[in-house]
Design a protein around this motif. Structure first.
Motif, PDB file in Angstrom:
ATOM      1  N   GLN A 210      22.349 -27.408  36.084  1.00 41.04           N
ATOM      2  CA  GLN A 210      23.155 -26.433  36.817  1.00 41.04           C
ATOM      3  C   GLN A 210      24.303 -27.117  37.544  1.00 41.04           C
ATOM      4  O   GLN A 210      24.122 -28.093  38.264  1.00 41.04           O
ATOM      5  CB  GLN A 210      22.265 -25.677  37.814  1.00 41.04           C
ATOM      6  CG  GLN A 210      22.917 -24.466  38.436  1.00 41.04           C
ATOM      7  CD  GLN A 210      21.894 -23.472  38.968  1.00 41.04           C
ATOM      8  OE1 GLN A 210      20.704 -23.771  39.039  1.00 41.04           O
ATOM      9  NE2 GLN A 210      22.334 -22.282  39.334  1.00 41.04           N
ATOM     10  N   THR A 226      21.610 -23.445  33.090  1.00 41.83           N
ATOM     11  CA  THR A 226      21.329 -23.519  31.661  1.00 41.83           C
ATOM     12  C   THR A 226      19.904 -24.032  31.479  1.00 41.83           C
ATOM     13  O   THR A 226      19.531 -25.046  32.066  1.00 41.83           O
ATOM     14  CB  THR A 226      22.288 -24.494  30.952  1.00 41.83           C
ATOM     15  OG1 THR A 226      23.628 -24.022  31.083  1.00 41.83           O
ATOM     16  CG2 THR A 226      21.948 -24.629  29.469  1.00 41.83           C
ATOM     17  N   THR A 250      22.294 -20.033  28.414  1.00 43.34           N
ATOM     18  CA  THR A 250      23.144 -19.868  29.589  1.00 43.34           C
ATOM     19  C   THR A 250      23.624 -18.413  29.646  1.00 43.34           C
ATOM     20  O   THR A 250      24.219 -17.940  28.685  1.00 43.34           O
ATOM     21  CB  THR A 250      24.370 -20.786  29.529  1.00 43.34           C
ATOM     22  OG1 THR A 250      23.973 -22.129  29.273  1.00 43.34           O
ATOM     23  CG2 THR A 250      25.165 -20.719  30.821  1.00 43.34           C
ATOM     24  N   PRO A 251      23.373 -17.669  30.712  1.00 42.71           N
ATOM     25  CA  PRO A 251      22.606 -18.086  31.890  1.00 42.71           C
ATOM     26  C   PRO A 251      21.107 -18.112  31.603  1.00 42.71           C
ATOM     27  O   PRO A 251      20.616 -17.359  30.761  1.00 42.71           O
ATOM     28  CB  PRO A 251      22.954 -17.022  32.927  1.00 42.71           C
ATOM     29  CG  PRO A 251      23.279 -15.803  32.113  1.00 42.71           C
ATOM     30  CD  PRO A 251      23.923 -16.313  30.860  1.00 42.71           C
ATOM     31  N   GLN A 312      28.604 -22.827  31.533  1.00 43.57           N
ATOM     32  CA  GLN A 312      28.303 -22.172  32.799  1.00 43.57           C
ATOM     33  C   GLN A 312      29.550 -21.551  33.424  1.00 43.57           C
ATOM     34  O   GLN A 312      29.475 -20.489  34.045  1.00 43.57           O
ATOM     35  CB  GLN A 312      27.650 -23.186  33.742  1.00 43.57           C
ATOM     36  CG  GLN A 312      26.281 -23.639  33.261  1.00 43.57           C
ATOM     37  CD  GLN A 312      25.739 -24.850  33.999  1.00 43.57           C
ATOM     38  OE1 GLN A 312      26.247 -25.223  35.058  1.00 43.57           O
ATOM     39  NE2 GLN A 312      24.702 -25.458  33.457  1.00 43.57           N
TER      40      GLN A 312
END
Length: 340
Positions: A210, A226, A250-251, A312
């Motif tokens: 993250q 992720t 992701t997410p 992300q």
């Protein structure tokens, strides 16, 4: 007037290949109407830029400038996208501090500290709701007795890794004692990692990565996590860079409570380590206990289109071009009032 950006890539380790790919992606995303971008390659032998005409121009290391056809090019900011040494361990940051050139990453002290996995764990170990795996730190002087030290202190299975390496280079998962010595030798002999080895007890759980960064307003922004699922024994170099070996979600599928807890811990880690720019925190959520176990922090995360941070950023609803522009703006702007 365009902002002159030195896009610094290359490096001294096996991660150089990844650095070149990351830098190419960042260069592609940067707005050429706003930025004048000069890729700078750093190797053990030379620092250089290749012009559009294919001419190799050496960097003047006195002030990090280029002489191109009699025109002296100096830079407004260095965008460091060099994984491993010397871009991730604080060496370049110290040099840029000395010549007064702003840069997009963590400072020299934080970079050097976070490159050392064991020292990082010691600094953050008391953060609320953060757990760290039981471990043994081995130095070159311990090499003859290393296997015995590990067996006395830890319970199988183990993760054996260079204490100052990246991209899982030199890392092994050891499930039987007969494989321990080979794993230790592999980690000790990994190039440019300082001859220190960290051995940790294995944590069973879901693995996540993250990102977090500070924007121009001084706010800390935690990106969506992720989840990493790999067909390999663990998320090793091949799993990271060979297509088809890993599923990245992701997410990530996390409950609201898990998301809030992870975000709070990651913010605390960022603040505790005095981070700047973008960083990425890797962690486990342990099976059955749901405890957050810190794996490591990456202060120069990969930036290919498939890398975690770009994934992300897109999941956050932001364009990569705007994200990179934000990092540059933060680096060259007066420091805002920081918010946690």
């Amino acid at each position: 007037m365009k902002t002159k950006v030195a896009l610094v890539t290359g490096g001294y380790t096996g991660e150089a290949e990844v650095s070149f790919k990351s830098a190419a992606f960042v260069e592609e995303q940067l707005d050429k109407e706003k930025y004048e971008v000069y890729p700078i390659t750093i190797t053990l032998d030379t620092w250089f830029h290749v012009t559009e005409a294919g001419i190799k121009v050496s960097v003047n290391r006195e002030n990090f400038s280029l002489d191109i056809d009699g025109h002296i090019i100096t830079f407004d900011v260095a965008f460091i996208i060099l994984h491993g040494s010397p871009g991730e361990d604080g060496r370049l940051q110290g040099y840029f501090d000395m010549i007064g050139l702003p840069y997009t990453s963590c400072d020299m002290l934080t970079s050097a500290l976070t490159m050392n996995k064991a020292y990082t764990k010691a600094i953050i170990a008391d953060i609320q709701d953060l757990h760290v795996a039981k471990s043994v730190l081995l130095f070159e002087t311990h090499r003859k007795e290393a296997a015995d030290m590990v067996q006395r202190g830890l319970t199988l299975p183990y993760f054996v890794k260079p204490n100052a390496g990246g991209s899982s280079i030199g890392m092994s998962k050891v499930k039987e004692l007969s494989a321990l010595q080979v794993a230790l030798d592999t980690a000790f002999e990994a190039a440019n990692t300082g001859c220190q080895v960290l051995v940790e007890e294995f944590v069973t759980g879901r693995e996540f990565s993250q990102g977090i960064f500070r924007n121009v307003q001084g706010e800390l922004i935690v990106l969506p996590a992720t989840e990493v699922r790999t067909t390999r024994e663990f998320f090793d170099f091949e799993a990271k860079y060979v297509a088809g070996l890993t599923e990245e979600i992701t997410p990530a599928d996390l409950t609201t409570a898990q998301q809030e807890r992870a975000s709070r811990i990651i913010r605390d880690i960022y603040v505790r380590l005095n981070c700047k720019g973008m960083v990425r925190v890797d962690f486990f959520l342990e099976t059955n206990t749901d405890k957050f176990y810190f794996i490591e922090i990456n202060t120069i995360p990969g930036q290919t289109a498939q890398s975690f941070i770009p994934q992300q950023v897109r999941a956050f609803g932001m364009k990569e071009s705007d994200f990179y522009a934000e990092l540059i703006d933060v680096a060259i702007s007066p420091a805002p009032k920081l918010q946690k």
